[in-house]
Write an enzyme that holds these catalytic residues in place. Structure first.
Site, PDB file in Angstrom:
ATOM      1  N   GLY A 246       0.583  -1.300  -0.132  1.00 52.86           N
ATOM      2  CA  GLY A 246      -0.008  -0.148   0.070  1.00 52.86           C
ATOM      3  C   GLY A 246       0.774   1.399  -0.047  1.00 52.86           C
ATOM      4  O   GLY A 246       0.147   2.423  -0.432  1.00 52.86           O
ATOM      5  N   GLU A 288       3.765  -6.316   2.223  1.00 55.31           N
ATOM      6  CA  GLU A 288       3.730  -6.774   0.810  1.00 55.31           C
ATOM      7  C   GLU A 288       3.441  -5.641  -0.170  1.00 55.31           C
ATOM      8  O   GLU A 288       2.609  -5.193  -0.715  1.00 55.31           O
ATOM      9  CB  GLU A 288       2.397  -7.546   0.761  1.00 55.31           C
ATOM     10  CG  GLU A 288       2.046  -8.706   1.516  1.00 55.31           C
ATOM     11  CD  GLU A 288       0.831  -9.301   1.536  1.00 55.31           C
ATOM     12  OE1 GLU A 288       0.577 -10.597   2.466  1.00 55.31           O
ATOM     13  OE2 GLU A 288      -0.016  -8.554   1.200  1.00 55.31           O
ATOM     14  N   GLY A 290       3.953  -3.698  -3.628  1.00 54.91           N
ATOM     15  CA  GLY A 290       3.986  -3.908  -4.922  1.00 54.91           C
ATOM     16  C   GLY A 290       4.615  -2.442  -5.741  1.00 54.91           C
ATOM     17  O   GLY A 290       5.596  -2.533  -6.112  1.00 54.91           O
ATOM     18  N   ARG A 291       3.479  -1.660  -5.745  1.00 60.85           N
ATOM     19  CA  ARG A 291       3.648  -0.443  -6.422  1.00 60.85           C
ATOM     20  C   ARG A 291       5.003   0.360  -6.069  1.00 60.85           C
ATOM     21  O   ARG A 291       5.491   0.909  -6.876  1.00 60.85           O
ATOM     22  CB  ARG A 291       2.440   0.423  -6.201  1.00 60.85           C
ATOM     23  CG  ARG A 291       2.588   1.783  -6.860  1.00 60.85           C
ATOM     24  CD  ARG A 291       1.321   2.756  -6.366  1.00 60.85           C
ATOM     25  NE  ARG A 291       0.057   1.991  -6.030  1.00 60.85           N
ATOM     26  CZ  ARG A 291      -1.009   1.884  -6.688  1.00 60.85           C
ATOM     27  NH1 ARG A 291      -0.946   2.497  -7.925  1.00 60.85           N
ATOM     28  NH2 ARG A 291      -1.971   1.236  -6.184  1.00 60.85           N
ATOM     29  N   ARG A 328      -5.143   2.660 -16.153  1.00 64.23           N
ATOM     30  CA  ARG A 328      -5.222   3.400 -14.863  1.00 64.23           C
ATOM     31  C   ARG A 328      -5.983   4.906 -14.839  1.00 64.23           C
ATOM     32  O   ARG A 328      -6.886   5.021 -14.048  1.00 64.23           O
ATOM     33  CB  ARG A 328      -3.835   3.506 -13.963  1.00 64.23           C
ATOM     34  CG  ARG A 328      -3.486   2.080 -13.777  1.00 64.23           C
ATOM     35  CD  ARG A 328      -2.176   2.065 -12.630  1.00 64.23           C
ATOM     36  NE  ARG A 328      -2.744   2.396 -11.205  1.00 64.23           N
ATOM     37  CZ  ARG A 328      -2.425   3.721 -10.814  1.00 64.23           C
ATOM     38  NH1 ARG A 328      -2.042   4.543 -11.130  1.00 64.23           N
ATOM     39  NH2 ARG A 328      -3.032   3.990  -9.608  1.00 64.23           N
ATOM     40  N   TYR A 332      -9.254   4.607 -12.938  1.00 62.25           N
ATOM     41  CA  TYR A 332      -9.167   5.257 -11.610  1.00 62.25           C
ATOM     42  C   TYR A 332      -9.114   6.733 -11.608  1.00 62.25           C
ATOM     43  O   TYR A 332      -8.910   7.531 -10.666  1.00 62.25           O
ATOM     44  CB  TYR A 332      -8.015   4.773 -10.646  1.00 62.25           C
ATOM     45  CG  TYR A 332      -7.711   3.292 -10.746  1.00 62.25           C
ATOM     46  CD1 TYR A 332      -8.781   2.503 -10.130  1.00 62.25           C
ATOM     47  CD2 TYR A 332      -6.556   2.722 -11.160  1.00 62.25           C
ATOM     48  CE1 TYR A 332      -8.522   1.345 -10.009  1.00 62.25           C
ATOM     49  CE2 TYR A 332      -6.359   1.643 -11.173  1.00 62.25           C
ATOM     50  CZ  TYR A 332      -7.362   0.625 -10.583  1.00 62.25           C
ATOM     51  OH  TYR A 332      -7.311  -0.728 -10.460  1.00 62.25           O
ATOM     52  N   CYS A 359     -10.887   3.234 -29.158  1.00 59.48           N
ATOM     53  CA  CYS A 359     -12.096   3.759 -29.639  1.00 59.48           C
ATOM     54  C   CYS A 359     -12.803   3.964 -28.512  1.00 59.48           C
ATOM     55  O   CYS A 359     -13.813   3.153 -28.229  1.00 59.48           O
ATOM     56  CB  CYS A 359     -12.635   2.818 -30.562  1.00 59.48           C
ATOM     57  SG  CYS A 359     -11.907   2.735 -32.114  1.00 59.48           S
ATOM     58  N   GLU A 360     -12.589   5.031 -27.668  1.00 58.50           N
ATOM     59  CA  GLU A 360     -13.316   5.380 -26.710  1.00 58.50           C
ATOM     60  C   GLU A 360     -12.854   6.771 -26.157  1.00 58.50           C
ATOM     61  O   GLU A 360     -11.669   6.872 -26.082  1.00 58.50           O
ATOM     62  CB  GLU A 360     -12.800   4.209 -25.472  1.00 58.50           C
ATOM     63  CG  GLU A 360     -13.379   4.344 -23.970  1.00 58.50           C
ATOM     64  CD  GLU A 360     -14.024   3.214 -23.795  1.00 58.50           C
ATOM     65  OE1 GLU A 360     -14.108   2.013 -24.579  1.00 58.50           O
ATOM     66  OE2 GLU A 360     -14.766   3.282 -22.670  1.00 58.50           O
ATOM     67  N   TYR A 388       1.049  -2.100 -12.225  1.00 58.74           N
ATOM     68  CA  TYR A 388      -0.522  -2.125 -12.626  1.00 58.74           C
ATOM     69  C   TYR A 388      -0.639  -1.381 -13.910  1.00 58.74           C
ATOM     70  O   TYR A 388      -1.665  -0.955 -14.155  1.00 58.74           O
ATOM     71  CB  TYR A 388      -1.090  -1.497 -11.560  1.00 58.74           C
ATOM     72  CG  TYR A 388      -1.098  -1.952 -10.243  1.00 58.74           C
ATOM     73  CD1 TYR A 388      -1.526  -3.329  -9.884  1.00 58.74           C
ATOM     74  CD2 TYR A 388      -0.442  -1.249  -9.163  1.00 58.74           C
ATOM     75  CE1 TYR A 388      -1.296  -3.952  -8.664  1.00 58.74           C
ATOM     76  CE2 TYR A 388      -0.175  -1.737  -7.837  1.00 58.74           C
ATOM     77  CZ  TYR A 388      -0.542  -3.156  -7.641  1.00 58.74           C
ATOM     78  OH  TYR A 388      -0.605  -3.670  -6.429  1.00 58.74           O
TER      79      TYR A 388
HETATM   80  N1  LLP Z   1      -1.274  -7.095  -0.624  1.00 59.54           N
HETATM   81  C1  LLP Z   1      -2.415  -7.134  -1.283  1.00 59.54           C
HETATM   82  C2  LLP Z   1      -3.307  -8.291  -0.511  1.00 59.54           C
HETATM   83  C3  LLP Z   1      -3.029  -6.625  -2.015  1.00 59.54           C
HETATM   84  O1  LLP Z   1      -4.221  -6.810  -2.250  1.00 59.54           O
HETATM   85  C4  LLP Z   1      -2.331  -5.684  -2.665  1.00 59.54           C
HETATM   86  C5  LLP Z   1      -2.839  -4.664  -3.647  1.00 59.54           C
HETATM   87  C6  LLP Z   1      -0.612  -5.615  -2.341  1.00 59.54           C
HETATM   88  C7  LLP Z   1      -0.421  -6.470  -1.434  1.00 59.54           C
HETATM   89  C8  LLP Z   1      -0.041  -4.419  -3.112  1.00 59.54           C
HETATM   90  O2  LLP Z   1      -0.237  -3.217  -2.758  1.00 59.54           O
HETATM   91  P1  LLP Z   1       0.789  -2.033  -3.398  1.00 59.54           P
HETATM   92  O3  LLP Z   1       1.761  -2.122  -2.580  1.00 59.54           O
HETATM   93  O4  LLP Z   1       1.019  -2.425  -4.750  1.00 59.54           O
HETATM   94  O5  LLP Z   1      -0.312  -1.032  -3.174  1.00 59.54           O
HETATM   95  N2  LLP Z   1      -4.843  -1.940  -9.862  1.00 59.54           N
HETATM   96  C9  LLP Z   1      -4.791  -0.995  -8.492  1.00 59.54           C
HETATM   97  C10 LLP Z   1      -4.282  -1.313  -7.367  1.00 59.54           C
HETATM   98  C11 LLP Z   1      -4.950  -2.616  -6.858  1.00 59.54           C
HETATM   99  C12 LLP Z   1      -4.326  -3.179  -5.536  1.00 59.54           C
HETATM  100  C13 LLP Z   1      -4.554  -4.356  -5.414  1.00 59.54           C
HETATM  101  N3  LLP Z   1      -3.841  -5.077  -4.363  1.00 59.54           N
HETATM  102  C14 LLP Z   1      -4.062   0.134  -9.164  1.00 59.54           C
HETATM  103  O6  LLP Z   1      -3.678   0.319 -10.264  1.00 59.54           O
HETATM  104  O7  LLP Z   1      -3.972   1.169  -8.668  1.00 59.54           O
END
Ligand code: LLP
Length: 439
Positions: A246, A288, A290-291, A328, A332, A359-360, A388
């Site tokens: 997050g 955890e 990701g981003r 995105r 969003y 086409c949007e 993402y």
């Molecule tokens: N752990 C769990 C259980 C999650 O559901 C997620 C993201 C993460 C870790 C990783 O979160 P991060 O560090 O990447 O924020 N598609 C959306 C984001 C969806 C996130 C879903 N879960 C976007 O493009 O912003």
């Protein structure tokens, strides 16, 4: 556009990433093109490793943000664990030879086949999301003669201030067991009663693109409250507390995320202090991200195809990608920064809106960007597209998905091939009654 990682302007006056001239990259690999700055990606992994793993905690890279075979190898080399949410992500990790004892399997509706696959692979933890999954996992683990190690995904009832679709910690959510209404407690009881499940800890993920550390602090305390209750009722020892991902990143002006060190300081200290206050042994802390690992390390290159001026209204600059490679903004309302890779230092004397080629009408990548007036053939670089984008890419309008390259020390290597037209019809089938003689 803010220059990050190894970005700079080279002697030719072009944007350079990983020692590679992005204009030349566009020429040789074509556009749209995802460019991953390997050094930056690795340094983001290392920040997490240093802030968490070196202190007995564990950083688990969230593969949903970006996962390919090469990315798995890098994450493995950097010593992080891996979070997968599907059979496809697990398959990718298996094919890359990622050590299964560092894989966490998430998902709110894992299929029986996916669970069997994960049991056979020997994943480290199942992050269990529902009562039905408790039943299914227990049954399938028994059939496999195995014990599944479980973290329970809980919803602590915290509202993180972010977009509705990427906010997950509130009670009204499809994810996890609700704490405030007692379902989390019921889930703990249920798992503890199963022979083939071993409850190792508690998990939550409160949202994504978060700039404020306070919700993590709250979440840790709430999770440990459940751990204390389970200790009092069953003598259960919570070995692990997983606070999810997050952490936000810089996409545009005003995005000012806390550092990984600050995040680690907050969550590790909160878990320690709260455990002491509740007379619990301090559990291992898991996160955890990701981003915040993959996002800033990615840049997408496009070629400008048309410039349409509507006097006194707007200048539309259409590029050769759009919502298919980056959904995105359409999904969003996300905002990105960009520059012209072939004229990054030229004065920004125009306000233009970057349109995709899908086409949007909603396929707009960036509204009102300040740029030198773009010309047909210019290369546009959009930053912070590592997370993402590729993983959410699609084939709307039957546009092939772009290639991805890894750049480092002046070398550019392909890590995802560009889709071909043949790839687009690979899975199409013509039933016999529609066949033509030459089919
Ligand atoms: N752990 C769990 C259980 C999650 O559901 C997620 C993201 C993460 C870790 C990783 O979160 P991060 O560090 O990447 O924020 N598609 C959306 C984001 C969806 C996130 C879903 N879960 C976007 O493009 O912003």
């Amino acid at each position: 556009m803010r220059f990050t990682g190894t970005m700079k302007v080279n002697a030719a006056g072009n944007l350079e990433i990983g020692g590679c001239d992005t204009v030349k990259l566009a020429e040789s690999f074509g556009t749209p093109l995802y460019v991953m700055d390997e050094e930056y990606l690795r340094s983001n992994c290392r920040s997490y490793y240093a802030a968490f793993n070196k202190h007995g905690a564990d950083a688990i890279y969230a593969g949903k943000s970006l996962l390919t075979l090469a990315i798995c190898r890098i994450v493995d080399e950097e010593g992080l664990s891996l979070d997968v949410v599907s059979g496809g992500e697990l398959y990718t990790a298996l094919q890359a030879g990622f050590p299964m004892d560092r894989v966490y399997f998430h998902g709110n509706n894992k299929s029986a086949d996916e669970i069997r696959m994960a049991l056979a692979a020997g994943v480290h933890r199942f992050v269990v999301d529902s009562f039905d999954e408790i039943d299914l996992l227990d049954t399938l683990a028994r059939e496999a003669g195995a014990t599944a190690n479980v973290l329970l995904r809980l919803t602590p009832g915290i509202e993180a201030h972010t977009h509705d679709y990427i906010r997950t910690g509130q009670i009204d959510s499809k994810f996890g067991f609700v704490i405030p209404n007692g379902q989390a407690r019921e889930a703990v009881n249920s798992v503890l009663a199963r022979e083939n499940l071993a409850l190792r800890g508690l998990h939550c993920h409160i949202g994504s693109q978060i700039f404020d550390l306070e919700p993590f602090w709250d979440a840790a305390q709430i999770l440990l409250g459940t751990a204390r209750q389970a200790r009092d009722e069953h003598g259960w020892v919570c070995e692990e507390i997983d606070l999810g991902g997050g952490l936000g990143i810089h996409y545009t002006e005003g995005d000012d995320p806390p550092s990984v060190t600050d995040l680690a300081g907050t969550v590790i200290r909160t878990v320690q202090d709260t455990a002491t206050r509740f007379s619990l042994p301090t559990p291992k802390v898991l996160v955890e991200p990701g981003r915040s690992i993959s996002g800033p390390a990615g840049t997408t290159l496009y070629t400008v195809g048309t410039v349409k001026t509507i006097p006194d209204v707007r200048i539309y600059v259409s590029v050769d990608g759009g919502m298919g490679d980056n959904p995105r903004p359409a999904l969003y309302g996300s905002v990105y920064e960009c520059c012209l890779a072939n004229r990054p230092l030229e004065e920004a004397d125009a306000k233009v809106s970057i349109a995709g080629r899908y086409c949007e009408s909603g396929d707009m990548l960036i509204w009102d960007a300040d740029l030198p007036l773009p010309r047909v053939g210019d290369v546009l670089a959009v930053s912070a597209t590592g997370a993402y984008n590729y993983t959410m890419a699609m084939n709307y309008n039957r546009f092939p998905r772009p290639a991805m390259i890894l750049v480092r020390d002046g070398e550019a290597e392909l890590i995802v091939r560009r889709e071909s037209y043949a790839d687009l019809i690979r899975n199409d089938v013509i039933p016999a009654r529609l066949r033509k003689p030459r089919d």
